[in-house]
Design a protein around this motif. Structure first.
Motif, PDB file in Angstrom:
ATOM      1  N   VAL A 159       0.833  -1.205   0.000  1.00 61.84           N
ATOM      2  CA  VAL A 159       0.000   0.000   0.000  1.00 61.84           C
ATOM      3  C   VAL A 159       0.868   1.255   0.000  1.00 61.84           C
ATOM      4  N   LEU A 160       1.963   1.234   0.758  1.00 60.51           N
ATOM      5  CA  LEU A 160       2.869   2.386   0.785  1.00 60.51           C
ATOM      6  C   LEU A 160       3.482   2.627  -0.600  1.00 60.51           C
ATOM      7  N   LEU A 161       3.873   1.557  -1.270  1.00 61.79           N
ATOM      8  CA  LEU A 161       4.465   1.694  -2.608  1.00 61.79           C
ATOM      9  C   LEU A 161       3.436   2.225  -3.614  1.00 61.79           C
ATOM     10  N   CYS A 165       3.333   5.749  -6.009  1.00 64.30           N
ATOM     11  CA  CYS A 165       2.949   5.836  -7.427  1.00 64.30           C
ATOM     12  C   CYS A 165       1.912   6.937  -7.634  1.00 64.30           C
ATOM     13  N   ILE A 166       0.970   7.052  -6.714  1.00 61.94           N
ATOM     14  CA  ILE A 166      -0.050   8.094  -6.811  1.00 61.94           C
ATOM     15  C   ILE A 166       0.582   9.476  -6.721  1.00 61.94           C
ATOM     16  N   LEU A 167       1.428   9.687  -5.716  1.00 64.33           N
ATOM     17  CA  LEU A 167       2.030  10.997  -5.495  1.00 64.33           C
ATOM     18  C   LEU A 167       2.912  11.414  -6.662  1.00 64.33           C
ATOM     19  N   THR A 168       3.723  10.493  -7.182  1.00 64.37           N
ATOM     20  CA  THR A 168       4.616  10.854  -8.280  1.00 64.37           C
ATOM     21  C   THR A 168       3.851  11.082  -9.586  1.00 64.37           C
ATOM     22  N   SER A 169       2.747  10.371  -9.776  1.00 67.81           N
ATOM     23  CA  SER A 169       1.933  10.588 -10.980  1.00 67.81           C
ATOM     24  C   SER A 169       1.270  11.963 -10.923  1.00 67.81           C
ATOM     25  N   ILE A 170       0.717  12.322  -9.773  1.00 64.93           N
ATOM     26  CA  ILE A 170       0.116  13.650  -9.623  1.00 64.93           C
ATOM     27  C   ILE A 170       1.180  14.731  -9.733  1.00 64.93           C
ATOM     28  N   GLY A 171       2.340  14.484  -9.119  1.00 69.08           N
ATOM     29  CA  GLY A 171       3.438  15.446  -9.208  1.00 69.08           C
ATOM     30  C   GLY A 171       3.882  15.678 -10.635  1.00 69.08           C
ATOM     31  N   GLY A 172       3.887  14.608 -11.443  1.00 65.09           N
ATOM     32  CA  GLY A 172       4.258  14.756 -12.849  1.00 65.09           C
ATOM     33  C   GLY A 172       3.300  15.638 -13.610  1.00 65.09           C
TER      34      GLY A 172
END
Length: 278
Positions: A159-161, A165-172
């Motif tokens: 779940v942490l991983l 993925c969610i945070l880096t996708s939104i950040g992108g």
């Protein structure tokens, strides 16, 4: 309760996409840092353009095959019992919902890139990918299957991983010129794929920690100490994966910088030195 195949199949898909994402991200950056942009998917060069959309086809076909396994093969088409959803296969229905989201992402990306019906900017595609990861996050966080003990610890790390993925996708989507964010997304997807593999081999394969075993579709440990040792082993496995992926990324960056980006790097250094003198 999951299974060995049920973790290896999605793990393979995430691993393939993650490694390709990291490789292409590093190549695009070292080739021309000044024009770098975040990309949610990367085309395959050469072959007359016939394999350009291979990554997206891999996502779509892979998600569809895994969806068929979860929804058709695993349930044996017994969707309803007594007029209600079959409670024995709730976890298969949930996995299917997650796979549908990745299937939708792949189809949207293909429509956006290959047709004029749905022309979306790269940032919007990043948000669609983040939505698919959010569905995966919700699935594993609020799973109908009660993950406890050692099994729960492995899924907590997963779940942490997924959250990364969610945070880096939104950040992108928010910072479309950020090389660290794009690279971090590829790293998170790769480690997620590796962790699916690790979970399969540890909980349902030959790497079960001493003092723990699979009994009646549950992971049971002989004592609290055995469970703690299993969790510490999971921590070490995660550290080894992160370390190995970072070493691989550093090595690939050095290789590509020396082979494809040296002239650009020297030009940037010269330009910076000229600016300092001025």
């Amino acid at each position: 309760m999951g299974s060995f195949k049920g973790h290896v199949v999605p793990g393979t898909l995430f691993l393939m996409v993650g490694i390709w994402h990291m490789w292409c991200c590093v190549y695009r950056y070292v080739a021309n840092p000044k024009t770098f942009r975040v990309k949610v998917w990367n085309s395959v060069p050469g072959f007359g353009g016939r394999l350009k959309y291979l990554e997206l086809y891999t996502v779509v076909i892979g998600a569809f095959i895994d969806l068929c396994i979860e929804l058709l093969y695993a349930t044996h088409l017994r969707f309803f019992v007594g007029g209600e959803l079959n409670p024995t296969h709730f976890n298969n229905f949930e996995h299917s919902a997650m796979l549908v989201m990745f299937l939708i992402f792949g189809l949207i990306a293909l429509l956006s890139e290959k047709t004029s019906f749905l022309p979306l900017p790269e940032g919007a595609l990043c948000l669609v990918a983040a939505t698919a990861f959010c569905a995966e996050y919700v699935l594993f966080y609020f799973h109908s299957t009660s993950h406890k003990g050692l099994e729960g610890y492995y899924h907590f790390i997963l779940v942490l991983l997924i959250g990364l993925c969610i945070l880096t996708s939104i950040g992108g989507a928010l910072i479309p010129t950020s090389f660290p964010l794009d690279l971090s997304c590829g790293i998170a997807i790769t480690i997620q794929g590796l962790w699916f593999y690790q979970t399969a081999f540890t909980l349902y394969g030959p790497m079960m920690p001493d003092g723990c075993r699979l009994k009646d579709s549950e992971i049971v440990c002989r004592s609290g100490d055995s469970e703690v040792r299993g969790e510490l082993l999971a921590n070490f496995q995660l550290f080894a994966m992160v370390f190995g992926v970072l070493v691989a990324v550093t090595g690939s960056y050095s290789f590509m910088a020396s082979r494809f980006g040296y002239s650009n790097y020297r030009a940037l250094q010269t330009e910076a030195a000229n600016l300092d003198r001025d």
